[in-house]
Write an enzyme that holds these catalytic residues in place. Structure first.
Site, PDB file in Angstrom:
ATOM      1  N   ASP A 246       0.800  -1.225   0.000  1.00  0.00           N
ATOM      2  CA  ASP A 246       0.000   0.000   0.000  1.00  0.00           C
ATOM      3  C   ASP A 246       0.831   1.273   0.000  1.00  0.00           C
ATOM      4  OD1 ASP A 246      -2.366  -1.452   0.044  1.00  0.00           O
ATOM      5  OD2 ASP A 246      -2.421  -1.543   2.226  1.00  0.00           O
TER       6      ASP A 246
ATOM      7  N   ARG B 170      -6.683   0.105   2.346  1.00  0.00           N
ATOM      8  CA  ARG B 170      -7.645   0.267   3.436  1.00  0.00           C
ATOM      9  C   ARG B 170      -7.505   1.606   4.131  1.00  0.00           C
ATOM     10  NH1 ARG B 170     -10.503  -4.333   4.704  1.00  0.00           N
ATOM     11  NH2 ARG B 170      -9.677  -6.092   3.529  1.00  0.00           N
TER      12      ARG B 170
ATOM     13  N   GLU C 221     -10.427   0.436  -1.527  1.00  0.00           N
ATOM     14  CA  GLU C 221     -11.354  -0.379  -0.730  1.00  0.00           C
ATOM     15  C   GLU C 221     -11.726   0.285   0.595  1.00  0.00           C
ATOM     16  OE1 GLU C 221      -9.440  -4.091   0.510  1.00  0.00           O
ATOM     17  OE2 GLU C 221      -7.504  -3.103   0.437  1.00  0.00           O
TER      18      GLU C 221
ATOM     19  N   HIS D  69      -6.881 -10.021  -5.050  1.00  0.00           N
ATOM     20  CA  HIS D  69      -5.542 -10.577  -4.832  1.00  0.00           C
ATOM     21  C   HIS D  69      -4.624 -10.536  -6.048  1.00  0.00           C
ATOM     22  CE1 HIS D  69      -7.448 -12.057  -1.207  1.00  0.00           C
ATOM     23  NE2 HIS D  69      -6.241 -12.217  -0.732  1.00  0.00           N
TER      24      HIS D  69
ATOM     25  N   GLN E 203      -3.692  -8.119  -7.557  1.00  0.00           N
ATOM     26  CA  GLN E 203      -2.813  -6.958  -7.416  1.00  0.00           C
ATOM     27  C   GLN E 203      -1.525  -7.273  -6.658  1.00  0.00           C
ATOM     28  OE1 GLN E 203      -5.385  -3.176  -6.417  1.00  0.00           O
ATOM     29  NE2 GLN E 203      -6.552  -5.004  -5.931  1.00  0.00           N
ATOM     30  N   ARG E 204      -1.512  -8.321  -5.850  1.00  0.00           N
ATOM     31  CA  ARG E 204      -0.319  -8.573  -5.040  1.00  0.00           C
ATOM     32  C   ARG E 204       0.453  -9.797  -5.509  1.00  0.00           C
ATOM     33  NH1 ARG E 204      -2.328  -7.661   0.213  1.00  0.00           N
ATOM     34  NH2 ARG E 204      -0.121  -7.649   0.694  1.00  0.00           N
TER      35      ARG E 204
END
Lengths: 342, 342, 342, 342
Positions: C128, C172, C222, C272, C274-275
């Protein structure tokens, strides 16, 4: 000769390649004029057109979507729909209409050709690859490529955390995308609409994968469904028939796996990214050839027929026949893939 | 049953997918044992092996190259080559040999099967897609995808500087990669080995493209050649026969275009990147199915046969027949593509 | 000198690059021995180790995830956690511990270093990008690239159907991924956790985009939340505080847009993918340099410090300080991006 | 206020993103008018313009190249060049000129601003990342990504055949692309223009790699050169000074490696594909911010200044100062990378 083109139904990588090829060949080799109808059947229904010539199709080959727009408008369900379409075709002085679309869009085309003598040529389009008359439809290879790349990515995150990853891919009625991307991505379980699945069997494959110190990837088509008996009726993810809702089978399955195996499970719903963006080289090649052959069909007056791929050849088949039957995954193909389950 | 596997010739994305599928199915469904020979025919010639079981093939599906290594070693040209191969197969207690390779590698396989009764099953492999018995070979779709992506990139730099970009792709004897990537990439000229090109015609297409304010992309297979008359004999880029050297047609052509049209031209030789890296989803699917069906051929004792793709089915054909004729680009396919030239 | 390495928290592309660089430099330049602890703090807590030497790190640079495994185990919450960790470090004869992780994982490292004198060096990890002590963390660039590619794809499908596409990306507590991918993908609205959004304002931007005959893309982190007053309290997508559930803001927003603008809206939750997968070149470069400099910190006995990126330099900062404050999106950066809204 | 924009020098992914951002912000926030000059300095020299407004910049963010065209025309070398540029700026009623370019293009801009009082603002552009005033230039990250992907591909083919692969990347005067892509791609040798290389040392690294049963990848910047003493004077790949020709160092080196180590070696010259195609997310973000800040510089009358990246901030520096010194690879950075050699 004045040729109109329309694209109907869900968008699909390769639509622009068809349009470009048809216009390039029609103008350069046969001296045809072109006009585009906007948004599928809405165009001829409401007489909404857009100019279509060689400058209009420059640079669109690698672009996803459709420069003509698309919709699910169905003239058969509109008041005087067929009459209005015919009047507008006449007003636009259209001699031939190239219709690029799936089952619904081509269904209208077949009716117009067979019952009203409209000069229609079809080009099949379904990202799900479930049209019986053609070996492949364009867009499918792109969707499989995107899903496979996603599965590749999920493998590493599954291993790092030793958790189950459920990937929900497109495919309401046929499991082609699930089968191909699951096989290509090295999935440990592949679930398709053609065959109801047994959650206990899925959990057994999942557990077996963990025993060899790897984490499982489960690929599930959005239209896959569990066997009836397995469904808890009061679950709010069920529809009024007591079936799992089509849009949520991935999430439902992840919860079941967690509950039954005690392993952490996560869901990824690939969704619209599967149908967007630049077409793969295979899809550009197929869509381009479909466009070229559709114009040859116009030249030959092959009304009511559509182009299709057979091995490496482009052939013609009656639209009505081609759209009458869904091409589903053959049980022997599915069994072939099952050696990799677990 | 003990099954040996070898991979010969140039490497190709999908080789590992074949190996993995064969081992997974052979071990799990039929209880076979496996052993790998290293570096193509060098392995059985020098009795150089590597263990091959399910743990050995985990995770190799998405990896390019071959875990068994490859070489161009030909036992037919080695002293007592065939005898040594047979002795080493016996020493390794090999009941069946799966040979994955192109014309040369499979040629040896055919001789061993037909003349010496060795239990051989073949899997065709050529990135150039020029084997006549199969609709496609794995690796080809990956190579076309890489070449197409490169052409996509070159379009923007060509337009920004209004210069000609010549892209040399693989294909010594057949123009499949040039044809497919040129069509998919929106090239303005595509030159293939099957048809000698006329530099003046190329320059005319190039000039025509500039007149519509766009910059041309010329895709040329490494084996494409100009018409004899056009070659200046003393040019040092010619080989001893007065032909343009295969490795340099791109650069030679760019110079010719600059000289004749007065436009700046640049060459890009894609080279080895076309054959490396992760296989496309299509190639993983095809290679996996080839591996599965090769093991079924072993089970059926289909010695001297190889697997092949016909439309969407995997079939078996005699190796000897399959490798006897080069599959070149059909003139009608090339003519079909020519609507986009200029 | 014997150095242990562990990776904790969510997996992140680049973890393997850190491990490889640390081992290569430690072994080759300083002659250190290495040992890996499995699954983050669970490894030293339960004395679960894996051998770590140069052969063990061969080929892992381009691979996502972590070969050491990861978990969210926190020894501070385990009975006698800190004591057990220290005992196991002693039993393994560990002289220095390299801890690769985010806020929680590094928080434990800081406690061990500052309160118990354990020889710890930290490497920051958060996909992030919300750690205040470093300009960037590895994994972030890869995630932004994946999200941007998805947005690129969604543009064409949005245009073809003239519908709104809402893309929910990770984030987040901080909107870095939303901001960067939204800016790079040409989104028409970007919503971040740092600033509660006004649904009416979002709808006004959406409508304005349609007026220029384009279809809008809304990128939402999100963790983004609407202003309190806008939330219908009985909506079942709200959590017990009456807020939209973090996992569902994309879907909630799409429904709101449909209801208020009358335009069709669809949601894609990237999740997921994205990671996972291979790290971008930038992330491999950053992670590799972090690994190299972490070993230099070990050599220098810089216990309790972690490596960080400042412009193009790698520097050291106290772990405790670095993890104490979240790095959120600066209001002026968000305002800068807002010129593209609507 | 009427603002003109031009792009000069070699094309670079991100140019269109700068143009779009400048126009969007200038029109929407400050109410400016825009005009584009075609083909770098050729535009103002020959009064060749193109309309530039919001519709003209729609959809160009992800496209490589430059919609304004580019050239290497230098008004300082044209007869009355500066006078003609000033006259045409006056005729177009241009109040401010945004110049996007590298050392040469910005050098003209600095002269115009400092000696002739022209209202110029600069945006730095060099794919080689060798401008000293800014941490990064856009286009560089894209080029590094393409080169890294190519190196990833070449690893598998190198291993399969146990041969050396030499990859020649861009970088005549600075080795940034070689250093970053070599580090990210796991190269075994990286050679840069800043440091003459010793062929024997290269061969020793190459041989050492083979000893651990892996095949080496050598990344060499096009401007890298061997030590003088090593060059065989009569070799026809040398220029008149006895140096290896810049365009051919990769091929020259592969031959040297073959000769000295007895191992097969192949060369791949990446060439123009490194500068084409869609910009990476990082480059789109950087280029967009450069465009936004350039317009703020116009608003502030910061004539003679250019925007630059410092860590994560965009700052302003005098153009003249910024372009006076080449930013080369720091010896300590190169030494840091050398742990991976061999």
């Amino acid at each position: 000769m004045r040729v109109a083109v329309l694209t109907g139904g869900g968008d699909c990588p390769g639509l622009n390649a068809v349009i470009r090829a048809a216009v390039r060949k029609g103008v350069q080799e046969y001296g045809y004029d072109f006009v585009g109808f906007r948004d599928g059947w809405r165009g001829p229904l409401e007489n909404d057109t857009v100019p279509l010539d060689i400058p209009a199709v420059r640079g669109i080959l690698p672009r996803g979507g459709t420069v003509l727009g698309s919709s699910r408008t169905n003239p058969l369900r509109a008041e005087n729909g067929i009459r209005r379409v015919r009047e507008n075709l006449a007003e636009q002085e259209v001699d031939a209409l190239v219709v690029i679309g799936g089952e619904d869009t081509l269904g209208v085309a077949a009716r117009l050709a067979d019952e009203h003598g409209v000069h229609v040529v079809g080009v099949p389009k379904t990202i799900d690859n479930d049209l019986s008359a053609t070996d492949y439809t364009f867009g499918f290879d792109t969707a499989v490529g995107i899903a496979t790349e996603a599965i590749d990515r999920l493998h590493t995150t599954a291993e790092s955390h030793m958790r189950v990853l459920v990937v929900e891919v497109m495919g309401r009625h046929a499991g082609w995308i699930a089968l191909h991307s699951g096989l290509a991505g090295g999935a440990n379980v592949i679930l398709i609409p053609e065959r109801r699945f047994d959650v206990d069997q899925v959990c057994s494959w999942v557990s077996s994968r963990f025993r060899s110190s790897y984490a499982p990837i489960v690929v599930v088509a959005e239209g896959a469904m569990p066997r009836d008996g397995e469904v808890v009726l009061k679950d709010d993810s069920l529809d009024s028939f007591g079936h799992v809702r089509l849009s949520g089978v991935g999430e439902w399955l992840a919860k079941q796996i967690e509950r039954r195996t005690g392993k952490e499970a996560r869901t990824t719903v690939l969704g619209h990214v599967q149908r967007g963006g630049t077409p793969s080289a295979f899809d550009r090649w197929l869509a381009t050839r479909f466009g070229l052959h559709a114009i040859d069909a116009v030249r030959d007056g092959a009304w009511g027929e559509m182009v299709a791929l057979r091995a490496t050849d482009i052939v013609r088949v009656p639209i009505a026949e081609a759209t009458s039957r869904l091409k589903t995954v053959n049980p022997s193909l599915y069994r072939e893939a099952s050696v990799f389950f677990g």
